[in-house]
Design a protein around this motif. Structure first.
Motif, PDB file in Angstrom:
ATOM      1  N   LEU A  94       2.362  -8.787  10.159  1.00 31.63           N
ATOM      2  CA  LEU A  94       1.978  -8.128   8.907  1.00 31.63           C
ATOM      3  C   LEU A  94       3.195  -7.905   8.002  1.00 31.63           C
ATOM      4  CD1 LEU A  94      -0.597  -5.502  10.239  1.00 31.63           C
ATOM      5  CD2 LEU A  94      -1.086  -7.561   8.926  1.00 31.63           C
ATOM      6  N   THR A  95       4.311  -7.561   8.630  1.00 35.92           N
ATOM      7  CA  THR A  95       5.539  -7.368   7.839  1.00 35.92           C
ATOM      8  C   THR A  95       5.975  -8.671   7.166  1.00 35.92           C
ATOM      9  OG1 THR A  95       6.230  -5.643   9.373  1.00 35.92           O
ATOM     10  CG2 THR A  95       7.923  -6.533   7.916  1.00 35.92           C
ATOM     11  N   GLY A  96       5.976  -9.742   7.911  1.00 36.23           N
ATOM     12  CA  GLY A  96       6.314 -11.035   7.323  1.00 36.23           C
ATOM     13  C   GLY A  96       5.355 -11.437   6.224  1.00 36.23           C
ATOM     14  N   LYS A  97       4.065 -11.201   6.469  1.00 37.28           N
ATOM     15  CA  LYS A  97       3.078 -11.519   5.440  1.00 37.28           C
ATOM     16  C   LYS A  97       3.315 -10.681   4.188  1.00 37.28           C
ATOM     17  CE  LYS A  97      -1.954 -11.878   4.816  1.00 37.28           C
ATOM     18  NZ  LYS A  97      -3.276 -11.669   5.448  1.00 37.28           N
ATOM     19  N   LEU A  98       3.642  -9.387   4.385  1.00 34.05           N
ATOM     20  CA  LEU A  98       3.905  -8.510   3.242  1.00 34.05           C
ATOM     21  C   LEU A  98       5.139  -8.977   2.466  1.00 34.05           C
ATOM     22  CD1 LEU A  98       3.321  -5.919   1.666  1.00 34.05           C
ATOM     23  CD2 LEU A  98       4.733  -4.685   3.306  1.00 34.05           C
ATOM     24  N   ASP A  99       6.195  -9.373   3.186  1.00 37.28           N
ATOM     25  CA  ASP A  99       7.395  -9.856   2.498  1.00 37.28           C
ATOM     26  C   ASP A  99       7.122 -11.134   1.715  1.00 37.28           C
ATOM     27  OD1 ASP A  99       8.787  -7.742   3.490  1.00 37.28           O
ATOM     28  OD2 ASP A  99       9.539  -8.826   5.253  1.00 37.28           O
ATOM     29  N   ARG A 100       6.377 -12.035   2.336  1.00 36.64           N
ATOM     30  CA  ARG A 100       6.064 -13.282   1.625  1.00 36.64           C
ATOM     31  C   ARG A 100       5.206 -13.020   0.391  1.00 36.64           C
ATOM     32  NH1 ARG A 100       5.425 -14.900   7.010  1.00 36.64           N
ATOM     33  NH2 ARG A 100       3.161 -14.728   6.863  1.00 36.64           N
ATOM     34  N   THR A 101       4.242 -12.110   0.569  1.00 36.37           N
ATOM     35  CA  THR A 101       3.383 -11.771  -0.579  1.00 36.37           C
ATOM     36  C   THR A 101       4.201 -11.154  -1.719  1.00 36.37           C
ATOM     37  OG1 THR A 101       1.575 -11.361   0.965  1.00 36.37           O
ATOM     38  CG2 THR A 101       1.337 -10.488  -1.279  1.00 36.37           C
ATOM     39  N   PHE A 102       5.115 -10.267  -1.349  1.00 35.76           N
ATOM     40  CA  PHE A 102       5.946  -9.642  -2.386  1.00 35.76           C
ATOM     41  C   PHE A 102       6.855 -10.672  -3.066  1.00 35.76           C
ATOM     42  CE2 PHE A 102      10.021  -7.713  -3.561  1.00 35.76           C
ATOM     43  CZ  PHE A 102       9.567  -6.860  -4.559  1.00 35.76           C
ATOM     44  N   ALA A 103       7.381 -11.613  -2.279  1.00 40.85           N
ATOM     45  CA  ALA A 103       8.257 -12.636  -2.875  1.00 40.85           C
ATOM     46  C   ALA A 103       7.478 -13.496  -3.877  1.00 40.85           C
ATOM     47  CB  ALA A 103       8.857 -13.503  -1.776  1.00 40.85           C
ATOM     48  N   VAL A 104       6.263 -13.882  -3.488  1.00 38.83           N
ATOM     49  CA  VAL A 104       5.452 -14.708  -4.397  1.00 38.83           C
ATOM     50  C   VAL A 104       5.092 -13.916  -5.648  1.00 38.83           C
ATOM     51  CG1 VAL A 104       3.245 -15.930  -4.628  1.00 38.83           C
ATOM     52  CG2 VAL A 104       4.565 -16.152  -2.517  1.00 38.83           C
ATOM     53  N   THR A 105       4.656 -12.664  -5.421  1.00 37.29           N
ATOM     54  CA  THR A 105       4.284 -11.819  -6.573  1.00 37.29           C
ATOM     55  C   THR A 105       5.488 -11.580  -7.483  1.00 37.29           C
ATOM     56  OG1 THR A 105       2.674 -10.737  -5.137  1.00 37.29           O
ATOM     57  CG2 THR A 105       3.181  -9.666  -7.220  1.00 37.29           C
ATOM     58  N   ASP A 106       6.623 -11.316  -6.864  1.00 33.27           N
ATOM     59  CA  ASP A 106       7.838 -11.092  -7.655  1.00 33.27           C
ATOM     60  C   ASP A 106       8.182 -12.310  -8.499  1.00 33.27           C
ATOM     61  OD1 ASP A 106      11.083 -11.380  -7.576  1.00 33.27           O
ATOM     62  OD2 ASP A 106      10.409  -9.317  -7.952  1.00 33.27           O
ATOM     63  N   GLU A 107       8.067 -13.487  -7.910  1.00 38.18           N
ATOM     64  CA  GLU A 107       8.393 -14.710  -8.656  1.00 38.18           C
ATOM     65  C   GLU A 107       7.434 -14.924  -9.820  1.00 38.18           C
ATOM     66  OE1 GLU A 107       9.111 -19.479  -7.777  1.00 38.18           O
ATOM     67  OE2 GLU A 107       8.489 -18.115  -6.161  1.00 38.18           O
ATOM     68  N   LEU A 108       6.120 -14.707  -9.561  1.00 38.07           N
ATOM     69  CA  LEU A 108       5.137 -14.909 -10.628  1.00 38.07           C
ATOM     70  C   LEU A 108       5.315 -13.906 -11.764  1.00 38.07           C
ATOM     71  CD1 LEU A 108       1.964 -15.593  -8.426  1.00 38.07           C
ATOM     72  CD2 LEU A 108       3.315 -17.278  -9.700  1.00 38.07           C
TER      73      LEU A 108
END
Length: 609
Positions: free
Chosen positions: A535-549
């Motif tokens: 879940l932590t990895g998924k949250l980090d990846r989600t935040f990275a994608v959201t941050d980039e967009l």
């Protein structure tokens, strides 16, 4: 980097830097703009530190060096850790300037960052400049009028002042100890007649100053007495009261001797031993200003009486036998002696009054002399300054006839001095680099030694703690051993072996069941940890994608830029929340462990009791 430069330039515009619209990168900033931007950012971050900083470079090379050095020192004072010096502003380098501006923009207050989204104009910039100037004036400490510089004289207007003269105050002192109780009359006077301290001074505004002056005088007198007692009083082997009384007697005797020596004729003063005290010097100074035949002639009847007595004795000796002794009765002799005694007392009192007047005149003359000397020094300083100005003007007037050639020579001298300064700066940089490296190396060695010593100290402390714990544990186990030995001796000898065997088997079965439960709990914990990690990895990846967009859209839309800030704040808050939850779980586990240890220690404590 272009987006970073745009953000930096936008922030610099908000603090009042006049950056043109065509400037889109840090490399397009000139030295003047860099100095102005750094000075205005420092003024916003720390008004007291940035108010004296100039916002432009002067024409002279030496003045440019001073401005660059002052800006570099101000940046270091607010926490900049990078390499910075006057060369950063005079010979700008794009990466250094970018890192410095990023640090200053990050240091700007949050109110300034939030206000950067609002439209600005000349009125807003003027209001901010006025607020910064007021803050800078409030940060300047107050100084007395005599110590103010021209800048302080402008910012700190004088109030109604008056000359201060120290006035003695009458304070009721509390004295404790045997033999130190004040008289009843003194207590009645202090309680009923003595006015309060606030009513004694002539100026009510100087009450605090009078009290401080009184306290300083008493404190200095106490310190002088302590020094004298420690240096001379202890060696005399007397009590403080005896030492004070003996000192007072010596002082009175000395004053009487000085007055007696001052009243003697000049012949004795010229041929006799001369005292070196201040009182004798004072009296001799007044004696020396008159002829020897008229010493203390004004109002000093004691000297005339002495002269008359000593000069009339031979005549009386000559004419004495001619007077019959029966005509002189004892009452006439006593009456004449009383009259002489009264006249001598009056002369002595008159001498004392004259001495006090002379001492007051001398004190006044000393004060006047000191004032005159101070005024003379001030005038000499003013004359020296005027002479320097006159010499400078004279040299300038001498250079006026050949102004063009002199200007060329002056420009050549300025350029030569500038080149010399640049050469010296380059030489200093060559010497400075190895010195900085050596300083860093030595600093690193010192830090390593400090760390090693602290580590060894902590190890020693832990070893001492372990030794103490082990000693206590050994004592406790020894007591348990003695208790078990006594219990074994008290147990019956005919106990069955099968009962102990059955009990041991039950304990073994319970241990096996506990191991199975522990294994099950560990497997559940591992699965939960895996799930948490995923879940932590998924949250980090989600935040990275959201941050980039969101960051891509923030370049075009102002509202999306605010959303990007809120997203970063939300991510930071979530991380803090997760960390708080983990810390809470750790604390709960420690609480459970401590409770279990307390439950285990409870039977042993009850058994000892």
């Amino acid at each position: 980097m272009e987006e970073v430069d745009k953000i930096l330039i936008h922030a610099l515009k908000q603090v009042g830097t006049e950056v043109s619209e065509d400037t889109a990168s840090v490399k397009h900033l000139t030295g003047e703009l860099i100095v102005e931007a750094v000075a205005r950012c420092i003024r916003v971050i720390d008004p007291g530190l940035g108010s004296p900083l100039p916002t432009s470079l002067p024409p002279g090379m030496s003045a440019r060096f001073r401005v660059g050095t002052s800006l570099a020192q101000a940046c270091q004072d607010i926490g900049y850790k990078g390499e910075i010096g006057y060369q950063t502003f005079l010979y700008s380098n794009e990466p250094e300037i970018r890192s410095l501006l990023m640090f200053l923009v990050e240091k700007l207050p949050r109110e300034r960052a939030e206000a950067s989204d609002q439209p600005t104009g000349k009125s807003v910039v003027l209001q901010r400049a006025v607020a910064a100037a007021i803050k800078a004036q409030l940060a300047v400490p107050w100084l007395p009028p005599n110590c103010r510089l021209p800048l302080h004289a402008e910012t700190q207007s004088p109030v109604a002042l008056h000359c201060f003269h120290a006035q003695p105050l009458s304070l009721p002192h509390c004295s404790k100890g045997p033999g130190k109780d004040p008289l009843r009359e003194v207590q009645d006077y202090q309680r009923e007649i003595l006015p309060p301290v606030t009513a004694q001074p002539s100026h009510h505004a100087s009450v605090v100053a009078y009290i401080l002056e009184q306290h300083a005088a008493e404190l200095s007198a106490a310190q002088e007495w302590d020094n004298e007692w420690n240096s001379q009083g202890l060696l005399s082997r007397l009590t403080p009261q005896e030492y004070r009384s003996r000192k007072l007697i010596r002082l009175r005797k000395r004053v009487e001797e000085q007055l007696h020596s001052a009243a003697l004729p000049s012949a004795e003063g010229d041929f006799g031993p001369r005292s070196t005290s201040d009182l004798s010097d004072l009296l001799q100074a007044f004696r020396g200003s008159t002829p020897s035949d008229h010493i203390l002639a004004k109002g000093s009847n004691f000297t005339h009486t002495q002269k008359f007595t000593f000069t009339q004795q031979p005549a009386a000796a000559v004419t004495g036998p001619s007077v019959p002794a029966g005509h002189q009765s004892e009452s006439d002799v006593q009456l004449r002696q009383q009259e002489e005694q009264l006249s001598l007392q009056q002369q002595f009192q008159h001498l004392c009054s004259e001495f006090e007047e002379l001492a007051a005149d001398m004190k006044h003359m000393r004060v006047t002399n000191a004032q005159v000397l101070d005024e003379l020094k001030q005038r000499e300083l003013g004359n020296s300054e005027n002479e320097e100005k006159m010499q400078l003007k004279k040299k300038t007037i001498d250079l006026l006839p050949d102004a063009d050639n002199n200007l060329l020579k002056l420009q050549a001298l300025v350029e030569a001095s500038a080149n010399r300064v640049v050469n010296l700066a380059s030489q200093w940089e060559k010497h400075r680099a190895p010195l900085i490296d050596e300083h860093r190396r030595l600093k690193e060695i010192c830090s390593n030694q400090d760390l090693e010593s602290s580590r060894k100290l902590s190890e020693m402390k832990s070893l001492h703690d372990k030794i103490r714990v082990s000693t206590e544990e050994a004592k406790r186990k020894e007591e348990i051993y003695k208790q078990l030995v006594t219990e074994l001796e008290n147990l019956p000898q005919d106990a069955s072996r099968s009962a102990y065997t059955q009990r041991i088997l039950e304990i073994v079965n319970n241990i096996q069941k506990q191991k199975e439960e522990i294994t099950k709990i560990l497997s559940d914990t591992k699965e939960l940890q895996k799930e948490i990690n995923s879940l932590t990895g998924k949250l980090d990846r989600t935040f990275a994608v959201t941050d980039e967009l969101v960051f891509k859209d923030a370049k075009k839309d102002e509202s999306v830029r605010k959303s990007y800030k809120y997203l970063a704040a939300l991510h930071e808050n979530c991380n803090q929340l997760i960390q708080t939850i983990e810390d809470t779980g750790t604390i709960l586990r420690e609480i459970r462990d401590l409770e279990e240890q307390a439950m285990l220690m409870l039977p042993s404590v009850t058994s000892h009791q």
